[in-house]
Design an enzyme around this catalytic site. Sequence first.
Site, PDB file in Angstrom:
ATOM      1  N   TYR A 159       0.956  -1.139  -0.126  1.00 45.17           N
ATOM      2  CA  TYR A 159      -0.151  -0.130   0.081  1.00 45.17           C
ATOM      3  C   TYR A 159       1.006   1.256   0.089  1.00 45.17           C
ATOM      4  CZ  TYR A 159      -3.246   3.458   1.485  1.00 45.17           C
ATOM      5  OH  TYR A 159      -4.375   4.650   1.354  1.00 45.17           O
ATOM      6  N   ASP A 254       9.425   3.051  -0.164  1.00 40.18           N
ATOM      7  CA  ASP A 254       8.387   3.724   0.627  1.00 40.18           C
ATOM      8  C   ASP A 254       8.706   3.487   2.171  1.00 40.18           C
ATOM      9  OD1 ASP A 254       6.037   4.520   1.911  1.00 40.18           O
ATOM     10  OD2 ASP A 254       4.710   3.645   0.463  1.00 40.18           O
ATOM     11  N   LYS A 282       4.322   9.830   8.615  1.00 37.00           N
ATOM     12  CA  LYS A 282       4.155   9.152   9.964  1.00 37.00           C
ATOM     13  C   LYS A 282       5.059   9.647  11.258  1.00 37.00           C
ATOM     14  CE  LYS A 282       1.573   5.235   8.226  1.00 37.00           C
ATOM     15  NZ  LYS A 282       0.262   4.977   8.438  1.00 37.00           N
TER      16      LYS A 282
HETATM   17  C1  PLP Z   1       3.862   2.154   3.174  1.00 33.09           C
HETATM   18  C2  PLP Z   1       2.421   3.581   3.053  1.00 33.09           C
HETATM   19  N1  PLP Z   1       2.683   4.529   2.158  1.00 33.09           N
HETATM   20  C3  PLP Z   1       2.012   5.481   2.051  1.00 33.09           C
HETATM   21  C4  PLP Z   1       1.020   5.534   3.013  1.00 33.09           C
HETATM   22  C5  PLP Z   1      -0.165   6.688   2.930  1.00 33.09           C
HETATM   23  O1  PLP Z   1       0.140   7.361   4.012  1.00 33.09           O
HETATM   24  P1  PLP Z   1      -1.037   8.487   4.114  1.00 33.09           P
HETATM   25  O2  PLP Z   1      -2.062   7.717   4.734  1.00 33.09           O
HETATM   26  O3  PLP Z   1      -0.262   9.418   5.200  1.00 33.09           O
HETATM   27  O4  PLP Z   1      -1.327   9.241   3.224  1.00 33.09           O
HETATM   28  C6  PLP Z   1       0.814   4.563   3.939  1.00 33.09           C
HETATM   29  C7  PLP Z   1      -0.303   4.683   5.039  1.00 33.09           C
HETATM   30  O5  PLP Z   1      -0.490   4.008   5.760  1.00 33.09           O
HETATM   31  C8  PLP Z   1       1.737   3.535   4.503  1.00 33.09           C
HETATM   32  O6  PLP Z   1       1.516   2.545   4.803  1.00 33.09           O
END
Ligand code: PLP
Length: 437
Positions: A159, A254, A282
């Site tokens: 994700y 990511d 985060k």
């Molecule tokens: C690995 C990863 N990338 C991107 C995101 C997206 O982040 P956000 O919810 O702050 O938009 C998340 C969200 O949990 C994530 O776990």
Amino acid sequence: MRLMWLGGRKKVKKGNLIMQNAQLYKEAQKYLVAGVNSPVRTFNYVGCEPILAKKGEGSRIYDYDGNNYIDYVLGYGVSMLGHAHREVIAKTKTALNSGFSFGLTNKSEIELAKVISEAIPFIEKIRFVNSGTEAVMGAVRLARGSFKRNKIIKFKNSYHGHADYLLAQAGSGLARLKKSTSSGVPDDFIKHTIVLDYNDKEALTRVFDIYGYDIAAVIVEPVGGNYGVIEPDIGFLQDLRLITKKYKALLIFDEVITGFRFLFGSFAQSIGVEPDIICLGKIIGGGLPIGAFAGKAFLMDKLAPLGDVYQASTFAGGPIVMQAGLATLELLKNGQDAYKRISRFSAIIAESIRKSAAANSLEVSISQYGSLFSLRFSEREDFCAFYKILLSKGIFFAPSEFEANFISFAHSKADIDATAGAVKYALENIYQGSNNG
Ligand SMILES: Cc1ncc(COP(=O)(O)O)c(C=O)c1O
């Protein structure tokens, strides 16, 4: 025969506070879609009413009925220091006194960028944004814009936020262009997204053989955190580095979850694989909304206004979030020993689940990596029963088997022991429908 689950969590009567949680949730449903602003918060997966959070303190969150819970969700991996750390509050309050949003560069942006760059040696320049989703969108646009290539590769069950072209569905088969997992995303928007199985080197090689010089980037969660916890395959991550170099495609890590989660820095540096772009979020915002993408200057300088890859934001780099992030990173840096401690805690919880599951002849698979852990039952209804008992015992795990659980620096050994005890009790009682122990 399985007995039906009868109870919910304890309902504490405190004058007019009786069942405020349920009342509020009813009202929330009137005004918010399903009563929430993000789907998992409904607790639909586990089939019970959600907790509404009144406040957080350290390792605990408190609901509106006077219950408190040891929190393993931590805002989905945000609150690395636990909730409401005094020093973070103090510094953020000081920043608040000077105004909220200027649309101008502020000293705190420079400071936070410097702290992050020093912690993650391959970073030369950073762009701050407001969420992990935005960080990934910026990183992918930068990759596509830099080399005038269209295709990106992502992996099944990862994700990366909710950008249209990243909601491409996983599935078998090589390099097939996938259907979106959300309605509202035209197939055309995902036609450049190639979804592969994580770990499938052969498929990766074949896709590069076919599309090699139209692949702008490979994006990967180096430790999976969105399909339960998926342990890293270092060899595969190294393969990704080699093949992307060969075809001059970018490698995007990511690290929205993993940045500053396992060490004071990135997961990438701990395995010696240097991505071209890293996405963060985060933890680095200290609990306030943030995202960032970063890499070498020659690449980052392709962003507007120096380059022609457009990216902009009203709120990015706001002084309040920057101060919360700075205060948090300073505390993490000074308390780095705790990374080991919370990994141990995570292992203790994983082991307690493993042991109690075996003692009760339950099939539960546990995945643990550092301070992340997740668990999956062979039957979803068993997980739901287990979950409800845990909640009644004041333990708040992620309300889905597909979400990771997190441990913060604020969790104590007493929290972990209480959790292990509750896990044991819950696994012994999932067929009893009991929550009174
Ligand atoms: C690995 C990863 N990338 C991107 C995101 C997206 O982040 P956000 O919810 O702050 O938009 C998340 C969200 O949990 C994530 O776990």
